[in-house]
Design an enzyme around this catalytic site. Structure first.
Site, PDB file in Angstrom:
ATOM      1  CE  LYS A  30      41.263  43.737  46.577  1.00  0.00           C
ATOM      2  NZ  LYS A  30      41.512  42.697  47.588  1.00  0.00           N
TER       3      LYS A  30
ATOM      4  CG  ASP B  37      42.278  45.915  49.329  1.00  0.00           C
ATOM      5  OD1 ASP B  37      43.138  46.474  48.611  1.00  0.00           O
ATOM      6  OD2 ASP B  37      42.396  44.759  49.779  1.00  0.00           O
TER       7      ASP B  37
ATOM      8  CG  HIS C 193      42.624  47.409  44.233  1.00  0.00           C
ATOM      9  ND1 HIS C 193      43.594  46.542  43.746  1.00  0.00           N
ATOM     10  CD2 HIS C 193      42.952  47.628  45.547  1.00  0.00           C
ATOM     11  CE1 HIS C 193      44.448  46.254  44.716  1.00  0.00           C
ATOM     12  NE2 HIS C 193      44.082  46.908  45.825  1.00  0.00           N
TER      13      HIS C 193
ATOM     14  CG  HIS D  16      47.480  48.872  49.473  1.00  0.00           C
ATOM     15  ND1 HIS D  16      46.655  49.701  48.769  1.00  0.00           N
ATOM     16  CD2 HIS D  16      46.977  47.611  49.310  1.00  0.00           C
ATOM     17  CE1 HIS D  16      45.681  48.986  48.214  1.00  0.00           C
ATOM     18  NE2 HIS D  16      45.864  47.718  48.528  1.00  0.00           N
TER      19      HIS D  16
END
Lengths: 366, 117
Positions: free
Chosen positions: A228, A225, A253, A283
């Protein structure tokens, strides 16, 4: 500190062991080494062996007669060989029988040199000392290499730990913005390891990873992540439902994460970053092609990106979020199996279930 | 008896012998004058009496080593001759060689039993 210890270790070889059944012979040899050495005397091979085994690290050379009662010089050599001591201690045969057959036998059994009787002390000392010095130097060098090998391995491990912790810090800082603790990234990493280990164990196609590769993927998973950081706070932390526009922003993101990774200089040489790139980008893909950003499906997706996607969903379900409570393990698994969070390969879902079973139901217990 | 005299009677090269003892003259003297008490000769004589050839070879071999270390050249040569004859199986030469060895051994013992200056 260690090198001093090694120095002391080899400096302890200060003893010459003289083995002869005739006292006069022992006296002459001992006298030759009295200055500068500690001397041990033995009347036969058996006595010599006992003395040698009592302090094998102190003896720097053995002067060995051949014809002796109880255990002769050749038998002693064979005992030395059986105990693997010939490489560390040079043995000089002192013999009156300088026939070719006798000398050949002595060398074949591992003597470094054969000195004829009667001995001339000055020459014996020169011959013994030059060989003993060679053995000493070789031993010291060997010790130093061992020590440096250990140091290098230790440093490599420290560097590995450091880069791991830098990656974790970066990921945690980003998670922190969305109100997460560092636990989320650690759980994703653990879940990824367990699932990949299960898949490898069951022979799932494309999963014959080494432990090192699994470690790399698990570390790369931490970064899933990282993009982000490019998502504004008000979208990232919005408690209610996102608008279509906000959701589009949120979805970026994935791509922003890979863009960020591409800026890292080691990207092209480090396998970890290749995994990380794939994981960041994919993902949120689903096996039926209904994920984002690329809408890949089936075999187009790497196993590791699917594994991390599933780990991420499971962890999100079983933990509290600003927009939802924490679900139980059973509830989470049911939601996953019934496709409420998108489609996953059933084999991967099984691997998740088995992995969790093997490591209790609490990923943090690892 | 003076050392010089002993040396010439027993064909001893004194300096070479002292250097064999790494320059420790006292140590050499001690072992040289202890030679008459050495029992190797008795062991050899007994073996010869019993015609125990391995015993003769062993005894003569040990005596040869001692003589070499002490610098008793005559004794060394005579014991070496016995060792060689036994090894070569020349038993017919042994009586004469043993007689020679007996003589040189007796001489060495006799001279070294006297007090030296």
């Amino acid at each position: 500190m260690q090198s001093k210890q090694y120095f002391e270790n080899s400096a302890r070889r200060d003893t010459i062991l003289v083995v002869d059944d005739v006292e006069l012979n022992r006296v002459i040899l001992s006298e030759a080494f009295r200055e500068g050495y500690r001397i041990l005397e033995a009347e036969n091979g058996r006595q010599a062996l006992d003395q040698l085994l009592a302090e094998p690290d102190r003896i720097c050379a053995i002067l060995l007669d051949v014809v002796m009662p109880v255990m002769d010089g050749f038998a002693f050599l064979e005992e030395m060989r059986a105990r693997d001591l010939l490489a560390s201690i040079p043995i000089f045969l002192i013999t009156a029988d300088s026939s070719e057959a006798n000398m050949r036998r002595g060398y074949d059994l591992g003597a470094v040199d054969i000195i004829g009787k009667p001995v001339l002390p000055y020459f014996v000392r020169r011959r013994v000392e030059s060989v003993a010095e060679l053995y000493r130097a070789r031993e010291q060098l060997g010790n130093r290499v061992d020590q440096q090998d250990r140091q290098l391995a230790q440093q490599a491990e420290e560097i590995q730990k450091l880069s791991q912790s830098i990656i974790e810090s970066l990921a945690t800082a980003i998670e922190f913005r969305s109100g997460e603790s560092g636990e989320h990234v650690r759980r994703i990493s653990a879940l990824t390891t367990w699932m990949l280990t299960e898949l490898r164990g069951s022979g799932y196609p494309g999963c014959d990873f080494t432990d090192e590769q699994i470690g790399q993927i698990a570390t790369a998973a931490i970064l899933h992540d990282v993009g982000k950081i490019a998502v504004p706070d008000q979208v990232l932390n919005k408690p209610g439902r996102l608008t279509a526009e906000e959701f589009e922003l949120m979805k970026t993101h994935t791509v922003r994460g890979c863009e960020l990774l591409e800026q890292i200089p080691q990207y092209h040489s480090n396998p970890l970053f290749r995994y990380a790139y794939d994981i960041c980008r994919h993902h949120h893909e689903r096996v039926d092609g209904r994920g984002y950003p690329d809408g890949l499906q089936g075999d187009e997706l790497s196993v590791w990106s699917q594994v991390v996607a599933l780990a991420d969903v499971y962890d999100a379900l079983t933990n509290k979020r600003v927009y939802k409570p924490a679900f139980t393990h059973e509830k989470a698994m049911e939601m996953i199996r019934t496709g409420q969070c998108g489609q996953f390969q059933p084999a991967l879902v099984d691997a998740l279930a088995h992995g969790l079973e093997h490591h209790t139901h609490d990923p943090e217990s690892n | 008896m003076e050392i010089q005299q002993i040396c010439s009677l027993l064909e001893i090269d004194w300096q070479a012998c002292v250097s064999r003892f790494s320059g420790n003259e006292g140590l050499y003297r001690r072992f040289l004058f202890r030679f008459p008490q050495d029992e190797t000769w008795e062991q050899l004589a007994r073996a010869w009496e019993q015609q125990d050839m391995p015993g003769v070879e062993r005894g003569a071999h040990t005596l040869k080593g001692i003589a070499a270390n002490l610098g008793l050249s005559r004794l060394q040569a005579d014991s070496a001759a016995v060792v060689d004859a036994v090894r070569a199986g020349h038993t017919e030469a042994l009586p004469a060689l043993m007689e020679q060895l007996t003589a040189s051994c007796r001489l060495a013992r006799e001279i070294l039993s006297q007090p030296a200056d």
